[in-house]
Design an enzyme around this catalytic site. Structure first.
Site, PDB file in Angstrom:
ATOM      1  N   GLU A  65       0.684  -1.340  -0.040  1.00  0.00           N
ATOM      2  CA  GLU A  65      -0.053   0.041   0.118  1.00  0.00           C
ATOM      3  C   GLU A  65       0.946   1.141   0.023  1.00  0.00           C
ATOM      4  O   GLU A  65       0.710   2.152  -0.711  1.00  0.00           O
ATOM      5  CB  GLU A  65      -0.824   0.000   1.108  1.00  0.00           C
ATOM      6  CG  GLU A  65      -1.764   1.256   1.181  1.00  0.00           C
ATOM      7  CD  GLU A  65      -2.946   1.040   2.211  1.00  0.00           C
ATOM      8  OE1 GLU A  65      -3.205   0.137   2.910  1.00  0.00           O
ATOM      9  OE2 GLU A  65      -3.574   2.342   2.617  1.00  0.00           O
ATOM     10  N   ARG A  96      -7.976   2.849  13.152  1.00  0.00           N
ATOM     11  CA  ARG A  96      -8.763   1.849  12.846  1.00  0.00           C
ATOM     12  C   ARG A  96      -8.643   0.811  14.195  1.00  0.00           C
ATOM     13  O   ARG A  96      -9.673   0.399  14.375  1.00  0.00           O
ATOM     14  CB  ARG A  96      -8.467   1.017  11.523  1.00  0.00           C
ATOM     15  CG  ARG A  96      -9.371   0.172  11.029  1.00  0.00           C
ATOM     16  CD  ARG A  96      -9.097  -0.315   9.752  1.00  0.00           C
ATOM     17  NE  ARG A  96      -9.713   0.266   8.613  1.00  0.00           N
ATOM     18  CZ  ARG A  96     -11.012   0.203   8.285  1.00  0.00           C
ATOM     19  NH1 ARG A  96     -11.749  -0.652   8.910  1.00  0.00           N
ATOM     20  NH2 ARG A  96     -11.578   0.898   7.155  1.00  0.00           N
ATOM     21  N   ARG A 128      -3.623  -6.584   6.196  1.00  0.00           N
ATOM     22  CA  ARG A 128      -5.122  -6.956   5.929  1.00  0.00           C
ATOM     23  C   ARG A 128      -5.871  -6.644   7.408  1.00  0.00           C
ATOM     24  O   ARG A 128      -5.573  -7.558   8.649  1.00  0.00           O
ATOM     25  CB  ARG A 128      -4.894  -8.465   5.833  1.00  0.00           C
ATOM     26  CG  ARG A 128      -6.204  -8.882   5.438  1.00  0.00           C
ATOM     27  CD  ARG A 128      -6.043 -10.412   4.720  1.00  0.00           C
ATOM     28  NE  ARG A 128      -7.220 -10.770   3.896  1.00  0.00           N
ATOM     29  CZ  ARG A 128      -7.069 -11.726   3.171  1.00  0.00           C
ATOM     30  NH1 ARG A 128      -6.181 -12.579   3.037  1.00  0.00           N
ATOM     31  NH2 ARG A 128      -8.092 -12.035   2.548  1.00  0.00           N
ATOM     32  N   GLU A 153     -10.690  -8.011   4.050  1.00  0.00           N
ATOM     33  CA  GLU A 153     -10.044  -8.130   5.337  1.00  0.00           C
ATOM     34  C   GLU A 153     -10.931  -8.719   6.552  1.00  0.00           C
ATOM     35  O   GLU A 153     -10.161  -9.237   7.209  1.00  0.00           O
ATOM     36  CB  GLU A 153      -9.870  -6.654   5.858  1.00  0.00           C
ATOM     37  CG  GLU A 153      -8.741  -5.795   4.977  1.00  0.00           C
ATOM     38  CD  GLU A 153      -8.529  -4.439   5.198  1.00  0.00           C
ATOM     39  OE1 GLU A 153      -9.564  -3.691   4.667  1.00  0.00           O
ATOM     40  OE2 GLU A 153      -7.605  -4.040   5.560  1.00  0.00           O
TER      41      GLU A 153
HETATM   42  N1  MTE Z   1      -6.284 -11.603  -1.134  1.00  0.00           N
HETATM   43  C1  MTE Z   1      -5.170 -11.869  -1.957  1.00  0.00           C
HETATM   44  N2  MTE Z   1      -5.245 -13.150  -2.713  1.00  0.00           N
HETATM   45  N3  MTE Z   1      -4.299 -11.214  -1.964  1.00  0.00           N
HETATM   46  C2  MTE Z   1      -4.011 -10.129  -1.274  1.00  0.00           C
HETATM   47  O1  MTE Z   1      -3.149  -9.254  -1.452  1.00  0.00           O
HETATM   48  N4  MTE Z   1      -5.058  -8.477   0.095  1.00  0.00           N
HETATM   49  C3  MTE Z   1      -5.935  -8.360   1.287  1.00  0.00           C
HETATM   50  C4  MTE Z   1      -7.647  -8.792   0.780  1.00  0.00           C
HETATM   51  N5  MTE Z   1      -7.528  -9.941   0.154  1.00  0.00           N
HETATM   52  C5  MTE Z   1      -4.997  -9.499  -0.512  1.00  0.00           C
HETATM   53  C6  MTE Z   1      -6.137 -10.247  -0.638  1.00  0.00           C
HETATM   54  C7  MTE Z   1      -6.379  -6.838   1.670  1.00  0.00           C
HETATM   55  S1  MTE Z   1      -5.286  -6.202   2.823  1.00  0.00           S
HETATM   56  C8  MTE Z   1      -7.180  -5.924   1.352  1.00  0.00           C
HETATM   57  S2  MTE Z   1      -7.188  -4.299   1.725  1.00  0.00           S
HETATM   58  C9  MTE Z   1      -8.173  -6.274   0.079  1.00  0.00           C
HETATM   59  O2  MTE Z   1      -8.059  -7.634  -0.341  1.00  0.00           O
HETATM   60  C10 MTE Z   1      -7.974  -5.440  -1.009  1.00  0.00           C
HETATM   61  O3  MTE Z   1      -8.715  -5.875  -2.125  1.00  0.00           O
HETATM   62  P1  MTE Z   1     -10.151  -5.528  -2.438  1.00  0.00           P
HETATM   63  O4  MTE Z   1     -10.724  -4.306  -1.555  1.00  0.00           O
HETATM   64  O5  MTE Z   1     -10.545  -5.603  -3.583  1.00  0.00           O
HETATM   65  O6  MTE Z   1     -11.176  -6.470  -1.558  1.00  0.00           O
HETATM   66  N1  HPA Z   2      -7.268   0.960   5.304  1.00  0.00           N
HETATM   67  C1  HPA Z   2      -6.140   0.863   4.589  1.00  0.00           C
HETATM   68  N2  HPA Z   2      -5.609   2.168   4.089  1.00  0.00           N
HETATM   69  C2  HPA Z   2      -6.043   3.219   4.437  1.00  0.00           C
HETATM   70  C3  HPA Z   2      -7.067   3.267   5.590  1.00  0.00           C
HETATM   71  C4  HPA Z   2      -7.875   2.213   6.158  1.00  0.00           C
HETATM   72  O1  HPA Z   2      -8.910   2.063   6.590  1.00  0.00           O
HETATM   73  N3  HPA Z   2      -7.357   4.694   5.626  1.00  0.00           N
HETATM   74  C5  HPA Z   2      -6.190   5.251   5.226  1.00  0.00           C
HETATM   75  N4  HPA Z   2      -5.412   4.757   4.436  1.00  0.00           N
HETATM   76 MO1  MOS Z   3      -5.323  -3.700   3.003  1.00  0.00          MO
HETATM   77  S1  MOS Z   3      -4.244  -3.600   4.747  1.00  0.00           S
HETATM   78  O1  MOS Z   3      -6.233  -2.198   3.500  1.00  0.00           O
HETATM   79  O2  MOS Z   3      -4.222  -3.196   2.190  1.00  0.00           O
END
Ligand code: MTE
Ligand code: HPA
Ligand code: MOS
Length: 761
Positions: free
Chosen positions: A230, A308, A340, A710
């Site tokens: 990120e 958070r 996550r 998450e």
């Molecule tokens: N799933 C896979 N396979 N690989 C990943 O890196 N990241 C997680 C989750 N699931 C991840 C994952 C995290 S930290 C987040 S914030 C969300 O996926 C981001 O994707 P989305 O917002 O489309 O669910």
């Molecule tokens: N999740 C992930 N990244 C972020 C957030 C959050 O809640 N707020 C600001 N950056």
């Molecule tokens: Mo997920 S920790 O918000 O990339």
């Protein structure tokens, strides 16, 4: 629920054809970076002897802080993250300079030949020590509601204590990587592995002294991010770009696994100090909680992570009187970052741990203590930060799981088993999840999309989200296909590209499909509306008589193929592409008072885990897990189940075997899979029942779905509390095991020994 279609890249993943950043064919003349990283946790750099490096085979250049023409910083919020250290180093692993050579191997060989002279300074590693010395990266955050002190003055039943939770290495399968290629007129094109292409664009522009408009960032897919890409992809994007700009050559920066683990930050580890007052049903009356966050040497995303965490201390429970604080401890270690759940798991874990303690003290089953604390549906439904929980389904969800998992009967069976089994003890726990969905920075809750329909009826969709394996592109393609009434085979989601959709937010906070799905739907709807206007006029029918379905368009009794409609529209000069935009409605947040409604809605879930521990070795096995999770009206059943299973296992790993160990000098000793134990296939339980909870989102999300990335990580809690239950059985459930997370074999064994001291026999 929409049908479960395969991940758009599944066939490429399994055949090895999927192109990751490092697979992009390299241009002739490409150079490679190796990094020299600090060998001291806190020191002044007195001198660097580069002579042997310069003489080493294949070396083209050495890049130091003094080569950076713009800002020597890649911090995402505040500028406390140098790209290369000029004079001071703050952790073992901090990059000091980069060697650029004609091959990766030559760069790695050369970098080892440098000699750095340090003047060592005092280093801080321990969070309590950092707090004592007031070594902080940010000022503390406080969240108060009611008057806890008054409750404590009047309550008989009270408890206080301390416990800890460890950090977690992301262990994405694809490491950090960036490939920068100079373009004409000083521009740069960057292929990299990042959850945040727009931020990479801006940080690269800043360090290279360019405008954002001179930098294009392109990202097809990541081999996992989990929050680790990120903000912290920036260092490698900046280094590749700085070198590419200086040398006017393509430059790749790809990290070796050990360096990746030594350089990058992890999930924040937390130390907790609490005091709680409760009644004889275990209902919490007041909670004071001080959380020390292990931030590492710089702020990175620690501010929003703490926010958070503070907003998830309540988890599924109504806490009316609270006094919560987050303290940002600065230590001479890697700068910890998004992972996550983004602090949410650490916040909720605290209250689950405290409730677990209360249950044992009151002698009431932990599930009943949990239920006694749940938010009400219409009363006792205001969070400590002031948001009303108006979509609460935790009661019915937990009731369903309690029955489907046969919780009560298994509780009894385990009690009986433990009476006669002397070495192996079993444990059981059910834990709930409530997780707030939206970025806690309001303006991040926006997204854009760009859709092209070609004259043969095929579609390309581009949007601001990134694909990291979570199936975002698959879901967006489904949403677009559904909107246009065509099969997903005709819709292709393309690489995230800052030159197609600008000013995107990180794909994070689980909002990827909520935000980008809506933006793509908006774009598709605009094109569809143009087509409807065109057809209504051409065929002289009411607009409502035109239906897009099954790759066809029905116009009253007449049916046309979608592709024929597109061809006709093209010939009539109808615009067949559109942008789309979405912003989440109704959010407000006062970041100074920590109050408002930061979340559009909540996602819910619960899990039951049954474990066995070996009281002589401290090993544990997960025997069975039952997961019930609320993904709203699921867009893709198979993908959502995959996210839930993966998150649960990742949460289990965090709280059990994934231990980060730094030695006395501050060197991370667990910097490879040989020493850092993530769950393997063999650690998955032989019985794993995973179900989606039937529940349409009451909020107007895309197709009434809910974010799923998450929240299910917190389902892993039940494994930890089942282990704790098994341990306490040796004291006939009288003693609260002093078990910190991760519950490694050593932790388990120590806690068993402690509880044995109190056993009845
Ligand atoms: N799933 C896979 N396979 N690989 C990943 O890196 N990241 C997680 C989750 N699931 C991840 C994952 C995290 S930290 C987040 S914030 C969300 O996926 C981001 O994707 P989305 O917002 O489309 O669910
Ligand atoms: N999740 C992930 N990244 C972020 C957030 C959050 O809640 N707020 C600001 N950056
Ligand atoms: Mo997920 S920790 O918000 O990339």
């Amino acid at each position: 629920m929409m049908k479960s279609i395969a991940h758009e890249s599944a066939h490429l993943h399994v055949t090895g054809e999927a192109t990751f950043a490092d697979d992009i064919p390299q241009l002739a003349g490409t150079l490679f970076i190796a990094l020299f990283i600090s060998e001291k946790a806190h020191a002044k750099i007195e001198a660097i002897d580069f002579s042997a490096v310069e003489a080493s085979a294949g070396v083209v250049s050495i890049i130091t802080a003094y080569d950076i023409v713009g800002a020597n910083d890649c911090g995402p919020i505040i500028q406390d993250d140098p790209i290369l250290s000029a004079d001071e180093v703050n952790y073992i692993g901090q990059p000091i300079f980069a060697v650029v050579a004609d091959s990766y191997l030559n760069a790695r060989k050369a970098v080892k030949k440098a000699h750095v002279t340090y003047h060592e300074l005092e280093a801080v590693f321990d969070l309590d020590e950092a707090d004592k010395r007031q070594s902080y990266v940010l000022p503390p955050m406080l969240l108060k509601k009611g008057n806890t002190q008054q409750v404590f003055n009047e309550s008989d039943l009270q408890l206080e204590g301390r416990f800890k939770v460890g950090g977690q290495e992301h262990f994405y399968l694809e490491g950090q990587v960036a490939y920068a290629v100079p373009q004409e007129d000083g521009c740069l094109h960057l292929w990299c592995s990042t959850q945040h292409p727009t931020e990479m664009q801006h940080l690269v522009a800043r360090c290279c002294g360019l405008d954002a408009g001179q930098v294009v960032v392109e990202m097809r897919r990541m081999g996992g991010g989990f929050g680790g890409k990120e903000s912290q992809s920036a260092l490698f994007c900046c280094l590749a770009s700085i070198a590419a700009q200086k040398l006017n050559r393509p430059v790749k920066c790809r990290l070796d696994r050990d360096d990746d683990m030594l350089i990058t930050g992890k999930r924040h580890h937390f130390n907790y100090d609490y005091r709680v007052a409760f009644n004889d049903t275990g209902k919490i009356k007041a909670l004071q909680l001080k959380m020390l966050l292990g931030c590492g040497y710089s702020a990175d995303l620690s501010g929003p992570v703490a926010t958070r965490a503070l907003c998830h201390v309540d988890n599924a429970y109504s806490l009316q009187q609270v006094d919560l604080s987050a303290i940002f401890c600065k230590t001479n270690t890697q700068s910890n970052t998004a992972f996550r759940g983004f602090g949410g798991p650490q916040g909720a874990f605290a209250t689950e741990f405290i409730i677990d303690n209360i249950a044992r003290l009151t002698g009431i089953d932990a599930l009943d203590v949990r239920k006694n604390n749940f938010y009400g549906k219409t009363e006792n439904n205001v969070t400590p930060y002031g948001q009303i929980v108006d979509d609460n389904v935790i009661h019915e969800l937990v009731d369903e799981l309690e029955i489907s998992s046969d919780y009560r009967a298994r509780r009894e069976a385990i009690r009986i088993f433990n009476q006669t089994s002397t070495v192996i003890k079993k444990g059981l726990a059910l834990t709930p999840v409530k997780f707030g969905i939206s970025f806690n920075v309001v303006h991040f809750n926006q997204a854009g999309a760009l859709i092209h329909i070609y004259t043969d009826g095929s579609v390309r969709v581009n949007h601001g989200g990134t694909e990291m394996g979570q199936g975002l592109h698959t879901k967006v393609a489904q949403i677009v296909a559904n909107e246009l009434g065509i099969s997903t085979n005709f819709v292709r989601a393309t690489a995230t590209d800052t030159s197609k959709v600008a000013n995107t937010s990180a794909t994070a906070a689980s909002t990827g499909s909520d935000l980008n799905g809506k933006a793509a739907q908006d774009a598709a709807r605009q094109i569809k509306n143009r087509l409807i206007d065109f057809l209504a006029e051409k065929y002289a029918v009411e607009k409502t008589a035109i239906i897009f379905i099954n790759d066809e368009v029905r116009i009253n009794q007449q049916t046309l193929a979608f592709r024929d409609v597109i061809q006709q529209a093209y010939e009539s000069r109808i615009q067949l592409w559109s942008d789309g935009f979405y912003k989440t409605p109704g959010l407000h947040w006062d970041k100074d008072k920590l109050s408002g409604s930061p979340f559009y809605y909540y996602a819910y879930g619960a899990s039951v885990s049954e474990v066995a521990i070996d009281t002589l070795t401290g090993e544990f096995r997960l025997l069975r897990a039952d997961l019930l999770h609320d993904a709203g009206n699921s867009i893709n059943y198979g993908i959502d189940i995959g996210q839930i299973e993966g998150a649960f296992i990742q949460g289990m790993g965090w709280l059990t075997t994934e231990q980060l160990v730094w030695n006395d000098e501050g060197r991370l000793m667990t910097h490879a899979p040989s020493t850092y134990k993530i769950p393997a296939v063999s650690d998955c339980p032989p019985v794993l029942n995973v179900k989606l909870f039937e529940n349409k989102n009451v909020k107007d999300t895309v197709m009434r779905s809910k974010a799923v990335g998450e929240p299910p990580l917190l389902l892993g809690f039940s494994v930890f509390f089942a282990i704790r239950d098994a341990i306490s059985s040796v004291s006939n459930y009288k003693i609260n095991p002093p078990l910190n997370a991760p519950a490694t074999a050593e932790e388990i064994l120590n806690a068993v020994d402690y509880c044995n001291g109190f056993s009845d026999d």
